[in-house]
Design a protein around this motif. Structure first.
Motif, mmCIF file in Angstrom:
data_model
loop_
_atom_site.group_PDB
_atom_site.id
_atom_site.type_symbol
_atom_site.label_atom_id
_atom_site.label_comp_id
_atom_site.label_asym_id
_atom_site.label_seq_id
_atom_site.Cartn_x
_atom_site.Cartn_y
_atom_site.Cartn_z
ATOM 1 N N ASP A 70 76.287 71.500 73.658
ATOM 2 C CA ASP A 70 76.585 70.531 73.770
ATOM 3 C C ASP A 70 78.078 70.541 74.203
ATOM 4 O O ASP A 70 78.816 70.021 73.598
ATOM 5 C CB ASP A 70 75.935 69.387 73.696
ATOM 6 N N ALA A 120 74.346 66.698 82.680
ATOM 7 C CA ALA A 120 74.381 67.541 81.593
ATOM 8 C C ALA A 120 72.892 67.456 80.380
ATOM 9 O O ALA A 120 72.280 67.915 79.939
ATOM 10 C CB ALA A 120 75.510 67.313 80.089
ATOM 11 N N SER A 121 72.875 65.962 80.719
ATOM 12 C CA SER A 121 71.011 65.610 79.939
ATOM 13 C C SER A 121 70.018 66.764 80.752
ATOM 14 O O SER A 121 69.626 66.794 80.289
ATOM 15 C CB SER A 121 71.201 64.391 81.092
ATOM 16 N N LYS A 131 82.274 64.207 82.519
ATOM 17 C CA LYS A 131 82.752 62.866 81.735
ATOM 18 C C LYS A 131 84.808 63.745 82.411
ATOM 19 O O LYS A 131 86.083 62.907 82.047
ATOM 20 C CB LYS A 131 83.214 63.647 79.884
HETATM 21 C C1 LIG Z 1 77.409 64.302 73.710
HETATM 22 C C2 LIG Z 1 77.469 63.933 75.602
HETATM 23 N N1 LIG Z 1 76.138 64.732 75.990
HETATM 24 C C3 LIG Z 1 75.455 64.926 77.017
HETATM 25 C C4 LIG Z 1 75.849 63.514 78.248
HETATM 26 C C5 LIG Z 1 75.468 62.566 79.060
HETATM 27 O O1 LIG Z 1 75.957 63.980 80.204
HETATM 28 P P1 LIG Z 1 75.569 63.916 81.881
HETATM 29 O O2 LIG Z 1 75.749 62.999 82.478
HETATM 30 O O3 LIG Z 1 75.774 64.816 82.243
HETATM 31 O O4 LIG Z 1 74.342 63.700 81.812
HETATM 32 C C6 LIG Z 1 76.420 62.759 77.138
HETATM 33 C C7 LIG Z 1 76.951 61.152 77.812
HETATM 34 O O5 LIG Z 1 77.308 60.287 77.111
HETATM 35 C C8 LIG Z 1 77.606 62.390 75.555
HETATM 36 O O6 LIG Z 1 78.201 62.413 75.423
#
Ligand SMILES: Cc1ncc(COP(=O)(O)O)c(C=O)c1O
Lengths: 162, 380
Positions: free
Chosen positions: B198, B95-96, B231
């Motif tokens: 998000d 998601a990052s 997650k």
């Molecule tokens: C609110 C939120 N968005 C995005 C992320 C990052 O997710 P990803 O591992 O899919 O990059 C996190 C990870 O802690 C998060 O808490």
């Protein structure tokens, strides 16, 4: 009922949870949890609370076997009657009627291989309904009661992360 | 070596300091971890292994494999979020990456981006890297950390160009209902705000299903939804996420993604496809276990006198410790070897609170909360 089910879910994971912690985890009050436990027991849903034991790690050890049993029934004798006779032996840890090539799957627990085979040949095989037994000694147990018998996977996560 | 101002000027994250303090000891029970303690469902891991065995080690299409995009679209269809797998879905490296792409795609130089706080720590730096100006919108404990039009108004968010919305929220565990989102949506329409939502924790809700702002009237066309596998499926290390949005936005994001990433990790895409196909039961089981821990942790904190509102999602509780949360967290770590993250790390509105992650075994949670209770008793 909803509450019984939630309490059961907790107990099925860890039968040693105390009433207060079950209450906290389910959001029920302590009295309701006690009631649910009592009715689960009274209804025969929960039959007991046991440890998941890896006997191979104990000093004296134990031998376990899965025994396939075939039976021949007659007008007077049904599976129930045979099962009842087999289940009464304390060496029988679990007994299931199964589909497939044989009728009963029996888990037998004994102090040694000799104990187990003597039990089968002297107690089970001679029963008039029993036509055949096949004994499988368990060599190694990897998972039992839903619990993996391995040294726990280390938690390799960073100790603090976003 | 000389480094660019933009990198040097990014602030050090407050999480880092606590990470170092906690790592320095070896008897620590950590409630500071922002990722699941479970492993990814075995079927998903097994599929990944199978992919490697069959030699599937090449790039995929920029937007992700067609099968995965279809499965993602079908999954969201169930939640009344219809997206066209051909044009409205982009598979990303976590998601990052989706968050970063959304900022780089939607933010022009000097654009103001409203971020409700306390919130996940990556948004403000991401906005700055994209040339935008973050605008902090504090939410309040009194509202259980939900975002309201009043809070947006008070922070001057009517002038902003974009809103970042993160519910279920990291760090508070707060969720928002459809009715609450309707008010925020109205604010966005009136003030012509676009939204990056998000929703990475959308599968982890405990008081009713997740509600998405994109399903509010007139919002789909102005919202990019970010989600992922980290997650819900305990797949953080596989690095797989995605964005859902109007075709023009996704197309623009893909334009950057094709140069900067090419495609998301192939093995992770294979695992993710299997996760969507066959792992609903595992997700349900994880959610049920988180829920039991959530109730235990919240009731224990309230019993020991640290007021904690009932969080509706994610795997965080946000107890109020009062006063200087950093000092509290440091003293707790020092005295009892329990690591938590001070709420102020997550921005305005977080002060006086602690982020407590319950992505930790029940046994450790009990031990940790016992230690915290002892810490409080000895402090008085
Ligand atoms: C609110 C939120 N968005 C995005 C992320 C990052 O997710 P990803 O591992 O899919 O990059 C996190 C990870 O802690 C998060 O808490």
């Amino acid at each position: 009922m909803e509450a019984e089910r939630e309490v059961l879910d907790v107990l099925a994971r860890n039968a040693r949870e105390d009433i207060a912690d079950i209450a906290a985890q389910t959001g029920l009050d302590a009295e309701r949890v006690e009631e649910a436990v009592a009715s689960l027991e009274a209804d025969g849903v929960v039959h007991g609370y046991q440890a998941v034991v890896d006997w191979d790690r104990t000093e004296e050890g134990k031998i376990r076997a899965i025994v396939e049993i075939n039976v021949e029934l007659d007008r007077e004798t049904g599976y129930e009657q045979v099962a009842d006779r087999i289940a009464r032996f304390p060496a029988v840890d679990a007994l299931h009627l199964v589909s497939g090539d044989y009728d009963f799957a029996v888990e037998v627990l004994g102090g040694s291989m000799q104990d187990v085979s003597r039990f089968i040949s002297e107690q089970v095989a001679p029963m008039p309904e029993v036509t055949q037994t096949v004994t499988h000694y368990i060599m190694e147990t990897y998972k039992d009661g839903g619990v993996r018998f391995a040294d726990g996977d280390d938690d390799d996560r960073l100790s603090v992360s976003p | 070596m000389r480094t660019a101002d933009r990198a040097r000027e990014l602030p050090e994250s407050g999480i880092r300091k606590f990470f170092e303090l906690a790592e320095a000891r070896d008897d620590v029970i950590s409630l500071g971890v922002g990722e699941p303690d479970f492993s990814a469902p075995w079927a998903a891991r097994n599929a990944a292994i199978g992919g490697l065995e069959r030699g599937r080690t090449s790039y995929t299409a920029n937007r992700g494999t067609a099968e995965l995009r279809e499965a993602i679209a079908a999954h969201h269809e169930r939640y009344d979020q219809p997206y066209d797998p051909g044009e409205e879905v982009l598979v990303t490296t976590g998601a990052s990456e989706a968050v970063d792409l959304a900022f780089r795609t939607l933010v022009d130089s000097g654009d103001v981006v409203a971020i409700h706080e306390p919130s996940y720590i990556s948004y403000a730096p991401g906005v700055e890297l994209a040339g935008g100006e973050p605008l902090s919108v504090p939410t309040r404990a009194a509202d259980d950390f939900a975002l309201t039009p009043e809070r947006l108004e008070a922070a001057g968010a009517g002038e902003a160009d974009l809103l970042v919305l993160c519910y279920p929220n990291n760090p508070t565990g707060a969720t928002m209902t459809d009715a609450q989102l309707a008010e925020v949506a109205a604010f966005c329409r009136e003030n012509d705000l676009r939204v990056v939502a998000d929703e990475i924790y959308s599968a982890l809700t405990y008081r009713g299903d997740h509600a998405s702002i994109a399903t509010q009237p007139g919002m789909r066309e102005r919202t990019v939804v970010v989600n992922g596998f980290s997650k819900a499926y305990a797949m953080t290390g596989l690095r797989l996420g995605y964005a859902l949005g109007p075709a023009d936005a996704i197309d623009a994001m893909n334009r950057i993604h094709q140069y900067t990433m090419l495609s998301a990790p192939t093995t992770a895409q294979i695992a993710a496809l299997e996760a969507l196909r066959s792992c609903d039961d595992e997700v349900t089981e994880m959610v049920e276990e988180y829920n039991r821990r959530r109730r235990l942790v919240v009731s224990r904190f309230n019993e020991m006198g640290l007021d904690t509102f009932e969080p509706g999602g994610a795997f965080y509780a946000f107890p109020e410790c009062g006063g200087d949360d950093e000092a509290f967290a440091e003293a707790l770590l020092e005295a009892e070897g329990v690591a938590v993250v001070p709420g102020s790390v997550f921005g305005a509105g977080g002060e006086g609170h602690l982020r407590v992650s319950y992505a930790t075994s029940m046994r450790e949670l009990k031990e940790a909360t016992d230690r915290i209770a002892r810490f409080l008793a000895e402090r008085d």
